[in-house]
Write a protein that holds these residues in place. Structure first.
Motif, PDB file in Angstrom:
ATOM      1  N   GLY A  65       0.836  -1.210   0.000  1.00 50.53           N
ATOM      2  CA  GLY A  65       0.000   0.000   0.000  1.00 50.53           C
ATOM      3  C   GLY A  65       0.864   1.250   0.000  1.00 50.53           C
ATOM      4  N   ARG A 111       0.417   5.566  -1.917  1.00 55.63           N
ATOM      5  CA  ARG A 111      -0.024   6.895  -1.449  1.00 55.63           C
ATOM      6  C   ARG A 111      -0.113   6.883   0.084  1.00 55.63           C
ATOM      7  N   ASP A 158       1.601  -2.289  -4.448  1.00 51.63           N
ATOM      8  CA  ASP A 158       0.293  -1.627  -4.291  1.00 51.63           C
ATOM      9  C   ASP A 158      -0.648  -2.082  -5.388  1.00 51.63           C
ATOM     10  N   ASP A 194      -2.584  -0.147  -6.743  1.00 52.13           N
ATOM     11  CA  ASP A 194      -2.502   0.986  -7.652  1.00 52.13           C
ATOM     12  C   ASP A 194      -1.075   1.080  -8.213  1.00 52.13           C
ATOM     13  N   VAL A 212      -2.594  -7.674  -2.072  1.00 50.46           N
ATOM     14  CA  VAL A 212      -2.010  -8.420  -0.937  1.00 50.46           C
ATOM     15  C   VAL A 212      -2.891  -9.575  -0.467  1.00 50.46           C
ATOM     16  N   SER A 213      -4.170  -9.547  -0.840  1.00 55.64           N
ATOM     17  CA  SER A 213      -5.064 -10.613  -0.359  1.00 55.64           C
ATOM     18  C   SER A 213      -4.869 -11.926  -1.129  1.00 55.64           C
ATOM     19  N   ILE A 266      -7.957  -1.373   3.964  1.00 53.41           N
ATOM     20  CA  ILE A 266      -9.176  -0.768   3.406  1.00 53.41           C
ATOM     21  C   ILE A 266     -10.251  -0.701   4.496  1.00 53.41           C
ATOM     22  N   VAL A 284      -7.887  -8.266   2.999  1.00 54.83           N
ATOM     23  CA  VAL A 284      -6.797  -7.307   2.739  1.00 54.83           C
ATOM     24  C   VAL A 284      -6.024  -7.015   4.032  1.00 54.83           C
ATOM     25  N   ILE A 314       0.861  -2.199  10.228  1.00 56.71           N
ATOM     26  CA  ILE A 314       0.109  -0.969  10.507  1.00 56.71           C
ATOM     27  C   ILE A 314      -1.312  -1.374  10.907  1.00 56.71           C
ATOM     28  N   ALA A 315      -1.547  -1.305  12.208  1.00 54.79           N
ATOM     29  CA  ALA A 315      -2.860  -1.662  12.760  1.00 54.79           C
ATOM     30  C   ALA A 315      -3.703  -0.387  12.842  1.00 54.79           C
ATOM     31  N   GLY A 343      -4.038   6.789  14.972  1.00 52.60           N
ATOM     32  CA  GLY A 343      -5.378   7.270  15.337  1.00 52.60           C
ATOM     33  C   GLY A 343      -6.063   7.820  14.097  1.00 52.60           C
ATOM     34  N   PHE A 344      -6.268   9.140  14.072  1.00 57.58           N
ATOM     35  CA  PHE A 344      -7.009   9.788  12.988  1.00 57.58           C
ATOM     36  C   PHE A 344      -6.001  10.549  12.131  1.00 57.58           C
ATOM     37  N   ILE A 345      -5.679   9.979  10.972  1.00 47.61           N
ATOM     38  CA  ILE A 345      -4.582  10.491  10.143  1.00 47.61           C
ATOM     39  C   ILE A 345      -5.140  11.058   8.835  1.00 47.61           C
ATOM     40  N   THR A 393      -5.433  11.334   5.339  1.00 49.04           N
ATOM     41  CA  THR A 393      -5.119  10.659   4.069  1.00 49.04           C
ATOM     42  C   THR A 393      -6.426  10.530   3.284  1.00 49.04           C
ATOM     43  N   GLU A 394      -6.341   9.908   2.105  1.00 51.60           N
ATOM     44  CA  GLU A 394      -7.568   9.688   1.311  1.00 51.60           C
ATOM     45  C   GLU A 394      -8.586   8.845   2.071  1.00 51.60           C
ATOM     46  N   MET A 395      -8.077   7.938   2.939  1.00 52.91           N
ATOM     47  CA  MET A 395      -8.979   7.058   3.697  1.00 52.91           C
ATOM     48  C   MET A 395      -9.925   7.862   4.595  1.00 52.91           C
TER      49      MET A 395
HETATM   50  P1  NAP Z   1      -5.107   4.999   1.812  1.00 48.87           P
HETATM   51  O1  NAP Z   1      -4.790   6.434   1.620  1.00 48.87           O
HETATM   52  O2  NAP Z   1      -6.459   4.490   1.453  1.00 48.87           O
HETATM   53  O3  NAP Z   1      -3.987   4.143   1.011  1.00 48.87           O
HETATM   54  C1  NAP Z   1      -4.013   2.747   1.035  1.00 48.87           C
HETATM   55  C2  NAP Z   1      -3.194   2.214  -0.121  1.00 48.87           C
HETATM   56  O4  NAP Z   1      -3.298   0.764  -0.065  1.00 48.87           O
HETATM   57  C3  NAP Z   1      -3.733   2.646  -1.482  1.00 48.87           C
HETATM   58  O5  NAP Z   1      -2.698   2.953  -2.377  1.00 48.87           O
HETATM   59  C4  NAP Z   1      -4.501   1.412  -1.938  1.00 48.87           C
HETATM   60  O6  NAP Z   1      -4.573   1.242  -3.360  1.00 48.87           O
HETATM   61  C5  NAP Z   1      -3.660   0.295  -1.352  1.00 48.87           C
HETATM   62  N1  NAP Z   1      -4.399  -0.949  -1.289  1.00 48.87           N
HETATM   63  C6  NAP Z   1      -5.716  -1.133  -1.003  1.00 48.87           C
HETATM   64  N2  NAP Z   1      -6.034  -2.420  -1.091  1.00 48.87           N
HETATM   65  C7  NAP Z   1      -4.911  -3.089  -1.444  1.00 48.87           C
HETATM   66  C8  NAP Z   1      -4.610  -4.432  -1.722  1.00 48.87           C
HETATM   67  N3  NAP Z   1      -5.548  -5.377  -1.671  1.00 48.87           N
HETATM   68  N4  NAP Z   1      -3.342  -4.761  -2.053  1.00 48.87           N
HETATM   69  C9  NAP Z   1      -2.377  -3.820  -2.153  1.00 48.87           C
HETATM   70  N5  NAP Z   1      -2.604  -2.512  -1.914  1.00 48.87           N
HETATM   71  C10 NAP Z   1      -3.859  -2.157  -1.577  1.00 48.87           C
HETATM   72  O7  NAP Z   1      -4.874   4.532   3.321  1.00 48.87           O
HETATM   73  P2  NAP Z   1      -3.983   5.168   4.495  1.00 48.87           P
HETATM   74  O8  NAP Z   1      -4.830   6.098   5.245  1.00 48.87           O
HETATM   75  O9  NAP Z   1      -2.658   5.596   3.984  1.00 48.87           O
HETATM   76  O10 NAP Z   1      -3.832   3.870   5.423  1.00 48.87           O
HETATM   77  C11 NAP Z   1      -2.697   3.024   5.414  1.00 48.87           C
HETATM   78  C12 NAP Z   1      -2.843   2.021   6.552  1.00 48.87           C
HETATM   79  O11 NAP Z   1      -2.975   2.727   7.789  1.00 48.87           O
HETATM   80  C13 NAP Z   1      -4.070   1.130   6.436  1.00 48.87           C
HETATM   81  O12 NAP Z   1      -3.755  -0.179   6.863  1.00 48.87           O
HETATM   82  C14 NAP Z   1      -5.050   1.764   7.387  1.00 48.87           C
HETATM   83  O13 NAP Z   1      -5.990   0.834   7.889  1.00 48.87           O
HETATM   84  C15 NAP Z   1      -4.121   2.263   8.470  1.00 48.87           C
HETATM   85  N6  NAP Z   1      -4.696   3.330   9.275  1.00 48.87           N
HETATM   86  C16 NAP Z   1      -5.059   4.519   8.709  1.00 48.87           C
HETATM   87  C17 NAP Z   1      -5.621   5.517   9.517  1.00 48.87           C
HETATM   88  C18 NAP Z   1      -6.055   6.848   8.976  1.00 48.87           C
HETATM   89  O14 NAP Z   1      -6.637   7.626   9.745  1.00 48.87           O
HETATM   90  N7  NAP Z   1      -5.793   7.169   7.739  1.00 48.87           N
HETATM   91  C19 NAP Z   1      -5.807   5.278  10.883  1.00 48.87           C
HETATM   92  C20 NAP Z   1      -5.432   4.062  11.413  1.00 48.87           C
HETATM   93  C21 NAP Z   1      -4.866   3.103  10.603  1.00 48.87           C
HETATM   94  P3  NAP Z   1      -5.909   1.702  -4.155  1.00 48.87           P
HETATM   95  O15 NAP Z   1      -5.780   3.167  -4.306  1.00 48.87           O
HETATM   96  O16 NAP Z   1      -5.823   0.987  -5.491  1.00 48.87           O
HETATM   97  O17 NAP Z   1      -7.075   1.270  -3.339  1.00 48.87           O
END
Ligand code: NAP
Length: 246
Positions: A12, A15, A36, A38, A63-64, A92, A112, A139-140, A185-187, A189-191
């Motif tokens: 992942g 981005r 990734d 993507d 990754v799945s 995801i 995933v 990364i939990a 926590g609350f980061i 990003t696109e998520m």
């Molecule tokens: P993000 O912006 O959505 O980026 C996730 C990346 O993972 C994207 O490039 C996505 O590709 C890729 N991805 C999704 N499904 C995949 C798969 N099956 N195989 C390979 N790559 C895959 O997420 P993020 O906010 O950076 O989060 C990264 C990690 O931190 C995640 O595990 C998330 O649960 C964890 N986290 C995030 C937050 C938060 O607040 N943002 C908080 C706690 C934990 P696509 O664009 O093609 O989908």
């Protein structure tokens, strides 16, 4: 440069947090393979890593998929001869309350976020055991520690990932491998971009440090766990949440 010439793989990494982790590892001298779904994002991150003077690889990967992960990890091992650091970051969300959550939403998130980490650890583990060294960082999320309404699938996957982290740490410590988790926590990003403004404001009010985290805040924790400064730390969960869970 405490990671000079170390070889890292980040899932992942196209981005968000994964990209920040890839760049942080490169800034300390590691070569980074970005995996990734993507492909374009992975290639962009690889180009940014190369700008720091380090080598990068970019592979499209879901990754799945167990066999696909094995093939891509073997490619990295062929090219680089080994892996020192594995970061299971791909994740995801498919949020819904229990009664509205589909079987597909449940299965995809577990596949995933949890099975994906198993797949990568399984593919990279044998090599790390042979070389008698390695560092796995998962990364939990704080949701895996505290739960959240509307996220039973996500919470279960991240709670499971924490349990995997602790069990694998016990299993591999004698081979010189450390396994830790970071729980953001609350980061920003696109998520989290899709969260409505009002809810976002309420969430920020619940953060003692008064702001959302950045991908770089999370990457700094990963860098610490990958560093020699953490050489006596394994099986731990490092929370990076601005105090949200205090
Ligand atoms: P993000 O912006 O959505 O980026 C996730 C990346 O993972 C994207 O490039 C996505 O590709 C890729 N991805 C999704 N499904 C995949 C798969 N099956 N195989 C390979 N790559 C895959 O997420 P993020 O906010 O950076 O989060 C990264 C990690 O931190 C995640 O595990 C998330 O649960 C964890 N986290 C995030 C937050 C938060 O607040 N943002 C908080 C706690 C934990 P696509 O664009 O093609 O989908």
């Amino acid at each position: 440069m405490f990671l000079k010439d170390k070889k890292a793989a980040v899932t992942g990494g196209g981005r968000g947090i994964g990209r920040a982790i890839s760049l942080a590892l490169a800034s300390e001298g590691a070569d980074v393979a970005i995996l990734d779904l993507d492909d374009a994002g992975a290639k962009e991150t690889a180009a940014l890593v190369e700008k720091t003077g380090r080598s990068a690889l970019a592979f499209p990967l879901d990754v799945s998929r167990f066999s696909e992960v094995e093939v891509k990890v073997n490619k990295i091992l062929d090219l680089w001869g080994g892996l020192d650091i594995v970061v299971n970051n791909a994740g995801i969300t498919r949020d819904a309350l229990l009664i509205r959550m589909s079987e597909k939403d449940w299965d995809q998130v577990l596949a995933v976020n949890l099975k994906g980490a198993f797949n990568l650890c399984r593919a990279a583990g044998r090599g790390m055991m042979k070389q008698r060294s390695g560092c796995v960082i998962n990364i939990a999320s704080i949701i895996g520690l505290m739960g959240n309404a509307g996220q039973i699938n996500y919470a279960a996957s991240k709670g499971g990932l924490i349990a995997l982290t602790k069990s694998l740490a016990k299993e591999t410590a004698a081979r010189g491998i450390r396994v830790n988790a970071v729980a953001p926590g609350f980061i920003s990003t696109e998520m989290t971009e899709k969260i409505p403004e009002k809810i976002r404001e309420e969430m920020i009010k619940a953060i003692p440090l008064g702001r959302m985290g950045t991908p770089e805040d999370v990457a700094a924790a990963v860098l610490f766990l990958a560093s020699p400064a953490a050489s006596y730390i394994t099986g731990q969960v490092l929370v990076v949440d601005g105090g949200m869970r205090i």
